[in-house]
Write a protein that holds these residues in place. Structure first.
Motif, mmCIF file in Angstrom:
data_model
loop_
_atom_site.group_PDB
_atom_site.id
_atom_site.type_symbol
_atom_site.label_atom_id
_atom_site.label_comp_id
_atom_site.label_asym_id
_atom_site.label_seq_id
_atom_site.Cartn_x
_atom_site.Cartn_y
_atom_site.Cartn_z
ATOM 1 N N ILE A 196 -0.733 52.938 29.916
ATOM 2 C CA ILE A 196 -0.722 52.590 31.344
ATOM 3 C C ILE A 196 -1.988 53.120 32.028
ATOM 4 O O ILE A 196 -2.612 52.434 32.852
ATOM 5 C CB ILE A 196 0.527 53.197 32.031
ATOM 6 N N ILE A 197 -2.339 54.345 31.689
ATOM 7 C CA ILE A 197 -3.536 54.943 32.305
ATOM 8 C C ILE A 197 -4.770 54.100 31.989
ATOM 9 O O ILE A 197 -5.570 53.750 32.879
ATOM 10 C CB ILE A 197 -3.736 56.391 31.790
ATOM 11 N N LEU A 198 -4.911 53.771 30.728
ATOM 12 C CA LEU A 198 -6.096 53.025 30.290
ATOM 13 C C LEU A 198 -6.165 51.637 30.925
ATOM 14 O O LEU A 198 -7.209 51.223 31.440
ATOM 15 C CB LEU A 198 -6.043 52.861 28.773
ATOM 16 N N GLU A 199 -5.056 50.938 30.847
ATOM 17 C CA GLU A 199 -5.050 49.575 31.392
ATOM 18 C C GLU A 199 -5.394 49.588 32.876
ATOM 19 O O GLU A 199 -6.188 48.768 33.355
ATOM 20 C CB GLU A 199 -3.676 48.933 31.189
ATOM 21 N N SER A 200 -4.807 50.526 33.599
ATOM 22 C CA SER A 200 -5.036 50.540 35.045
ATOM 23 C C SER A 200 -6.492 50.856 35.368
ATOM 24 O O SER A 200 -7.091 50.261 36.262
ATOM 25 C CB SER A 200 -4.090 51.534 35.730
ATOM 26 N N LEU A 201 -7.078 51.778 34.615
ATOM 27 C CA LEU A 201 -8.473 52.144 34.890
ATOM 28 C C LEU A 201 -9.434 51.034 34.472
ATOM 29 O O LEU A 201 -10.437 50.778 35.154
ATOM 30 C CB LEU A 201 -8.822 53.461 34.198
ATOM 31 N N CYS A 202 -9.142 50.378 33.354
ATOM 32 C CA CYS A 202 -10.016 49.283 32.925
ATOM 33 C C CYS A 202 -9.959 48.131 33.932
ATOM 34 O O CYS A 202 -10.992 47.523 34.263
ATOM 35 C CB CYS A 202 -9.613 48.792 31.536
ATOM 36 N N LYS A 203 -8.771 47.846 34.427
ATOM 37 C CA LYS A 203 -8.649 46.774 35.424
ATOM 38 C C LYS A 203 -9.415 47.141 36.692
ATOM 39 O O LYS A 203 -10.140 46.323 37.263
ATOM 40 C CB LYS A 203 -7.175 46.545 35.773
ATOM 41 N N ALA A 204 -9.244 48.372 37.127
ATOM 42 C CA ALA A 204 -9.917 48.802 38.362
ATOM 43 C C ALA A 204 -11.428 48.758 38.183
ATOM 44 O O ALA A 204 -12.169 48.308 39.069
ATOM 45 C CB ALA A 204 -9.459 50.206 38.742
ATOM 46 N N SER A 205 -11.884 49.214 37.027
ATOM 47 C CA SER A 205 -13.321 49.230 36.767
ATOM 48 C C SER A 205 -13.895 47.820 36.814
ATOM 49 O O SER A 205 -14.964 47.584 37.406
ATOM 50 C CB SER A 205 -13.562 49.864 35.384
ATOM 51 N N ALA A 206 -13.167 46.870 36.219
ATOM 52 C CA ALA A 206 -13.651 45.488 36.223
ATOM 53 C C ALA A 206 -13.587 44.896 37.626
ATOM 54 O O ALA A 206 -14.499 44.171 38.046
ATOM 55 C CB ALA A 206 -12.819 44.659 35.255
ATOM 56 N N ALA A 207 -12.520 45.209 38.349
ATOM 57 C CA ALA A 207 -12.371 44.646 39.697
ATOM 58 C C ALA A 207 -13.478 45.152 40.628
ATOM 59 O O ALA A 207 -13.989 44.414 41.472
ATOM 60 C CB ALA A 207 -11.000 45.020 40.258
ATOM 61 N N ILE A 208 -13.835 46.409 40.463
ATOM 62 C CA ILE A 208 -14.878 46.985 41.316
ATOM 63 C C ILE A 208 -16.253 46.469 40.887
ATOM 64 O O ILE A 208 -17.164 46.371 41.706
ATOM 65 C CB ILE A 208 -14.834 48.530 41.220
ATOM 66 N N GLY A 209 -16.379 46.155 39.610
ATOM 67 C CA GLY A 209 -17.679 45.715 39.104
ATOM 68 C C GLY A 209 -18.584 46.872 38.751
ATOM 69 O O GLY A 209 -19.814 46.789 38.932
ATOM 70 N N LEU A 210 -17.986 47.949 38.240
ATOM 71 C CA LEU A 210 -18.833 49.073 37.817
ATOM 72 C C LEU A 210 -19.849 48.571 36.785
ATOM 73 O O LEU A 210 -19.509 47.744 35.929
ATOM 74 C CB LEU A 210 -17.969 50.183 37.204
ATOM 75 N N PRO A 211 -21.056 49.054 36.851
ATOM 76 C CA PRO A 211 -22.096 48.525 35.964
ATOM 77 C C PRO A 211 -21.811 48.777 34.493
ATOM 78 O O PRO A 211 -22.316 48.050 33.636
ATOM 79 C CB PRO A 211 -23.362 49.258 36.418
ATOM 80 N N HIS A 212 -21.032 49.796 34.212
ATOM 81 C CA HIS A 212 -20.666 50.104 32.827
ATOM 82 C C HIS A 212 -19.149 50.063 32.731
ATOM 83 O O HIS A 212 -18.458 50.642 33.575
ATOM 84 C CB HIS A 212 -21.179 51.510 32.478
ATOM 85 N N PRO A 213 -18.585 49.377 31.720
ATOM 86 C CA PRO A 213 -17.128 49.347 31.618
ATOM 87 C C PRO A 213 -16.579 50.734 31.315
ATOM 88 O O PRO A 213 -17.348 51.663 31.066
ATOM 89 C CB PRO A 213 -16.885 48.394 30.441
ATOM 90 N N VAL A 214 -15.266 50.866 31.331
ATOM 91 C CA VAL A 214 -14.669 52.172 31.032
ATOM 92 C C VAL A 214 -15.217 52.684 29.699
ATOM 93 O O VAL A 214 -15.223 51.980 28.694
ATOM 94 C CB VAL A 214 -13.131 52.071 30.986
ATOM 95 N N HIS A 215 -15.668 53.906 29.728
ATOM 96 C CA HIS A 215 -16.289 54.555 28.574
ATOM 97 C C HIS A 215 -15.182 55.399 27.949
ATOM 98 O O HIS A 215 -14.761 56.407 28.507
ATOM 99 C CB HIS A 215 -17.432 55.432 29.097
ATOM 100 N N LEU A 216 -14.728 54.989 26.797
ATOM 101 C CA LEU A 216 -13.458 55.522 26.292
ATOM 102 C C LEU A 216 -13.619 56.437 25.092
ATOM 103 O O LEU A 216 -14.153 56.053 24.055
ATOM 104 C CB LEU A 216 -12.532 54.349 25.917
#
Lengths: 566, 437
Positions: free
Chosen positions: A223-243
């Motif tokens: 849940i943590i990962l999915e939510s952060l990846c979605k938020a990162s993509a929605a915001i348009g962070l220049p780098h995707p979630v670094h996992l």
């Protein structure tokens, strides 16, 4: 730098623009690369005769640890390194500061050492939000390179609380990520052992599966990962979630890594130091470690939205530093060496310890081979960045050694011959004969990491790009070639000449460009902060003065923004 | 020197560093909810700060301007005293607030003195730094301790740290039951006696034996100590799931300081080894700038001389210290005492203890106020628990006075390093010269 500079006649390698060792000129004005003047009467103010030399963009390190409290702590923890290695990187310029070397060089030395081997941009992959100001201070003291960092997000108690509450989750997580990136002046977020650090800080047994529950919060790493990846993509962070996923370094962790990738299907993600997450074996028997790269590489080959950096292990003494306190405690128990463990202010954790990777140690040899497998089996080098997870797998100063291992199969075989025989049974390294071309090396050390970080002005030599350029003397000994470039230009200025640092350039630090979060979206976070934190709300933020001094990187909008769209 | 005031918070902020985070001038605690009335210092929310400020004996409150005046007076006294020295070393500048550094460097320049860092002087850093370098530690920031701990042990906590106001930092934010035990040197008492009934006594000179007894009892439950205090300490550790040990500065003259630091580290490591409890230790300094603060900062700034190690670990005696050639040592907040200084060398200690409360200087100690906004050499204040508080970067100052001082500091360091290198040819000394470049 307003003068016109011409790098004349070099064997130019610019993978983004499909240029592969073609004799070309590179023109520079005002610190940027420009198209060749159409008027033949125009003469440069300075010409660098690069005939016979190899010309590449400056190196870009997507994942290293060079700033923040964990690096400072490592220097305190390891004075014996400073006793052994004293002195300055080769320099013919007085920048009014000194420093020490070792696996965690001081800020000034870090800049000199990177620049001295042709790297001009570095990204610290794990800064605790509470330490962001300090990290900026230290990065500002790291000369000759441009910088950026990712801030840690996967164990923040505020995030866990809103996920637990389950109300307006997408909206609240997005507001949380925006705030985190804004307050820290970072490029994006890193997720380390999602939920696992909080669990460790509670003093509870380790969580190891994607659907385990974080005690007190009842949310899972998935849940943590999915939510952060979605938020990162929605915001348009220049780098995707670094996992940095679960179970780092443990035998058998490849299954968790694969399951994690499947869980994030369709979402862009960057797997950090993937070598440390690609093992088979019995989780309860550290000595059973073996490489398990096949299935993971196939997943990556099939999913262009995934990128990785390898986190290559190279032999020698170095320092482990990680936000993953659980893993550090586990390692500390195995090695019985001195160990720092830290519980960091409701946000993350930390572990630091010395380590020595020995070529006669089978586990270490398997790690070495696992990393090389990743490089040699990933079909598209644009999905791979060269890293040692400095200093975890080795110091960044060992990059030339790693480049030689990739480009010279003979040297690789010689190295393999020194390792325990069993490494051939536990890995596929002996079957891999691929050799990286210079162009492929330029991709994994420059073009790809720049693209991964969304640094559109880095990693290529097209018009508009920063004139960060490295010029190498071709040499059959790749270690020598990549350790000591003939020239390095930073922003169009020659900072390394004849292998010595000749000029001081302060460099700049990058941050994600976004509007100030509105007060309404911040209010729930502010209330939480005032109730739980032990510093003032205002001090959680790096402040507008510092923020305004940083170079901004635009959001990634429709899919992957290509490097070169400047 | 003047100070401005932040009208919104009511706390003082330096006019030299506009925008710097206000710091309580009472204890430098960085509490953010204090209200200080302009012109008439009155810490409305903090009885501790009021008492602290009034401890001068006259009953009058002190202001920051007072402290600046007092510092200037102390600096003058120092300058006068130093005229007796021919070859002077100033030791321990990494432990001071910058205003004090400013005065000290000016003095060094005027007097042609050497500037010597404490880590060089002690040849192995502080006992706690040496212990950290040998064994590491398990630690936590205050927010973590406040959130998670079900018990707190204070070890050598300064008296005001046992005050309720100060302890609010560790007050429960959840329903966890907090227990409290205090281990203190024999003669100490809490300022209000509010936790006296929970205080465990350690006889002077017995700290290391005490810690060993605790460790023995923890390792072997059948070895119950005859000492009730030890039994209570052990009981606290055993019955805690998440225990915080909050350590203050060592008391002056502590016997076996290195041994105590190592035993303490062993205790924490062994208590964690069972896997069913978490034990963390954290240091809470009695001054604004913790001993480790500038060590951290200076290491990254490259000004620190490496600790000197032998085959047996960090060296602990004076060795090739350049100031062996000195005939007058001035210690700034180092914890050094006259006994640490080789015979024949004059010694003055500038001591921050009770900085607002000392009217006159006694013996060989000159007190310099430190209740002033503090910041490290590169402009970041790190709280005792490692939490970073942004302040202004001194090295990038546009203040001409401060710039002048920094240039003098650099010159003094360079001269000292070159002198060391020339005399000893030692690698560390050569490094000192390089580091000052």
């Amino acid at each position: 730098m307003s003068g016109l500079v011409k790098i004349a006649g070099g064997r130019v390698i610019d993978p983004l623009h499909g240029v592969d060792e073609e004799p070309r000129d590179v023109w520079i004005r005002d610190g940027r690369i420009i198209a060749a003047p159409e008027d033949p009467a125009i003469r440069p103010d300075r010409t660098i005769d690069a005939r016979g030399y190899v010309v590449m963009p400056g190196g870009v390190d997507v994942h290293c640890h060079v700033a923040g409290a964990k690096v400072d702590a490592s220097r305190l923890l390891r004075p014996e390194e400073r006793r052994v290695e004293l002195g300055q990187a080769r320099a013919a310029v007085d920048d009014f500061s000194g420093g020490t070397m070792g696996s965690c060089p001081t800020a000034t030395m870090t800049g000199r050492l990177y620049a001295g081997m042709g790297y001009t941009t570095v990204n610290d992959a794990a800064i605790a939000p509470v330490g962001a100001f300090l990290a900026h201070e230290e990065l500002a003291e790291t000369p000759l390179v441009d910088r950026g960092f990712l801030t840690l997000a996967g164990n923040h108690r505020y995030l866990l609380e809103i996920l637990n509450r389950g109300e307006s989750v997408d909206e609240r997580v997005e507001a949380f990520v925006r705030w985190l990136v804004w307050r820290t002046g970072s490029l994006g977020i890193k997720v380390v052992n999602p939920g696992g650090i909080e669990t460790w800080k509670q003093g509870r047994p380790r969580i190891s599966a994607l659907d385990d529950q974080v005690p007190e919060f009842g949310v899972s790493p998935r849940i943590i990962l999915e939510s952060l990846c979605k938020a990162s993509a929605a915001i348009g962070l220049p780098h995707p979630v670094h996992l940095h996923s679960l179970n780092l370094g443990l035998p058998g962790n490849h299954a968790t890594t694969a399951e994690t990738l499947r869980a994030l299907s369709g979402l862009p993600v960057h797997l950090a130091h993937v070598q440390f997450h690609s093992y088979g074996g019995d989780p309860n028997d550290p000595a059973s470690l073996r490489a398990e790269v096949d299935a993971l590489v196939e997943l990556v080959n099939d999913r262009p939205e995934i990128s990785v950096d390898v986190g290559q292990v190279l032999f020698g003494p170095t320092t482990v530093m990680t936000a993953d306190g659980a893993t550090a405690q586990y390692l500390g128990g195995l090695t019985k060496r001195k160990l720092l463990l830290d519980h960091v202010e409701l946000e993350t954790g930390c572990g630091v310890m010395p380590i020595e990777y020995r070529d006669k140690n089978l586990v270490h040899a398997v790690q070495w081979a696992t990393g090389l497998e990743w490089f040699l089996r990933t079909e598209d080098p644009w999905q791979v960045a060269l890293s040692t997870d400095h200093p975890n797998g080795a110091s960044f100063t060992a990059y030339p050694e790693l480049m030689a291992l990739l480009a010279d199969s003979g040297y690789r075989r010689e190295s393999l011959d020194r390792l325990p025989e069993s490494v051939r049974e536990r890995t596929a390294i002996r079957d891999l004969s691929r050799e990286y071309s210079l162009s492929e090396l330029a991709i994994v050390t420059r073009a790809a990491p720049a693209r991964m970080l969304g640094l559109v002005h880095k990693g290529h030599l097209g018009p508009g790009a920063d004139a960060d350029i490295t010029i190498y003397q071709p040499d059959s000994d790749f270690r020598r070639m990549f350790a000591m470039p003939r020239w390095v230009l930073k922003g169009g200025r020659v900072i390394v000449d004849d292998t010595e640092i000749r000029a001081f350039e302060p460099g700049t630090t990058h941050r994600f460009d976004q509007p100030r979060p509105d007060a309404e979206s911040l209010e729930p976070i502010r209330r939480w902060w005032l109730h739980n934190a032990t510093t003032a709300w205002e001090t959680a933020d790096i402040g507008d003065h510092l923020r305004s001094s940083l170079r901004t990187i635009a959001p990634r909008t429709h899919g992957q923004k290509e490097v070169g769209d400047v | 020197m003047t100070t401005g005031e932040d009208s919104s918070s009511g706390m003082t902020a330096s006019s030299i560093h506009p925008g710097a985070v206000p710091v309580c001038v009472g204890c430098g605690c960085l509490c953010h909810d204090l209200e200080l009335l302009s012109g008439a210092p009155d810490f409305r929310n903090c009885e501790l700060a009021r008492n602290f400020m009034r401890r001068a004996g006259s009953g009058n409150s002190r202001t920051q301007d007072d402290s600046n005046d007092r510092m200037a007076m102390a600096a003058r006294q120092l300058r006068d005293a130093l005229h007796f020295g021919r070859s002077i070393a100033l030791v321990g500048l990494e432990h001071t607030a910058w205003e004090v550094q400013k005065a000290a460097i000016a003095l060094a320049e005027d007097l042609g003195a050497w500037v010597v860092r404490e880590s060089e002087f002690q040849e192995g850093g502080s006992p706690w730094a040496a212990s950290f370098a040998q064994k590491g530690c398990t630690t936590a920031s205050w927010g973590e301790i406040r959130l998670r701990s079900d018990a707190i042990v204070l070890w050598y906590a300064p008296l005001w740290h046992t005050h309720p106001r100060w302890m609010e930092r560790f007050g429960p934010v959840s329903s966890r039951a907090h227990r409290l035990a205090v281990v203190a040197p024999g003669s100490s008492i809490a300022p209000d006696g509010w936790i006296e009934d929970q205080m465990l006594r350690v006889d002077p000179g017995q700290a290391n034996a005490y810690l060993r007894a605790v460790r023995d009892s923890l390792k072997d439950a059948s070895q119950e100590s005859p000492d009730a205090s030890v039994r209570r300490f052990v009981h606290t550790v055993r019955n805690s799931h998440w225990l915080a040990i909050v350590r203050g500065d060592d008391p002056p003259g502590l016997a076996e300081a290195f041994g105590v630091a190592e035993s303490f580290a062993d205790l924490v490591a062994e208590a964690n080894s069972t896997g069913d409890r978490r034990v963390v230790s954290t240091h809470v300094p009695s001054e604004i700038n913790a001993a480790g603060l500038d060590a951290l900062l200076s290491i990254r700034a490259g000004l620190s001389t490496p600790m000197r190690f032998t085959a047996d670990g960090p060296a602990r005696a004076l060795g090739e210290w350049s100031a062996d050639k000195a005939d007058f040592v001035v210690s700034f907040f180092t914890g050094l005492s006259e006994n640490d200084i080789p015979a024949g060398i004059r010694f003055v200690a500038a001591d921050a203890a009770d900085s607002f409360g000392v009217d006159s200087n006694s013996g060989r100690t000159i007190s310099i106020p430190v209740g002033i906004s503090g910041l490290g050499a590169t402009g970041t204040l790190i709280r005792g628990d490692g939490v970073v508080v942004p302040v202004r970067n001194v090295r990038k100052t546009s203040d001409p006075d401060l710039l002048s001082i920094l240039i003098k500091l650099r010159k003094a360091l360079r001269a000292k390093g070159e002198s060391n290198a020339a005399e000893s040819g030692d690698a560390n000394a050569r490094f000192g010269a390089e580091a000052a470049q």
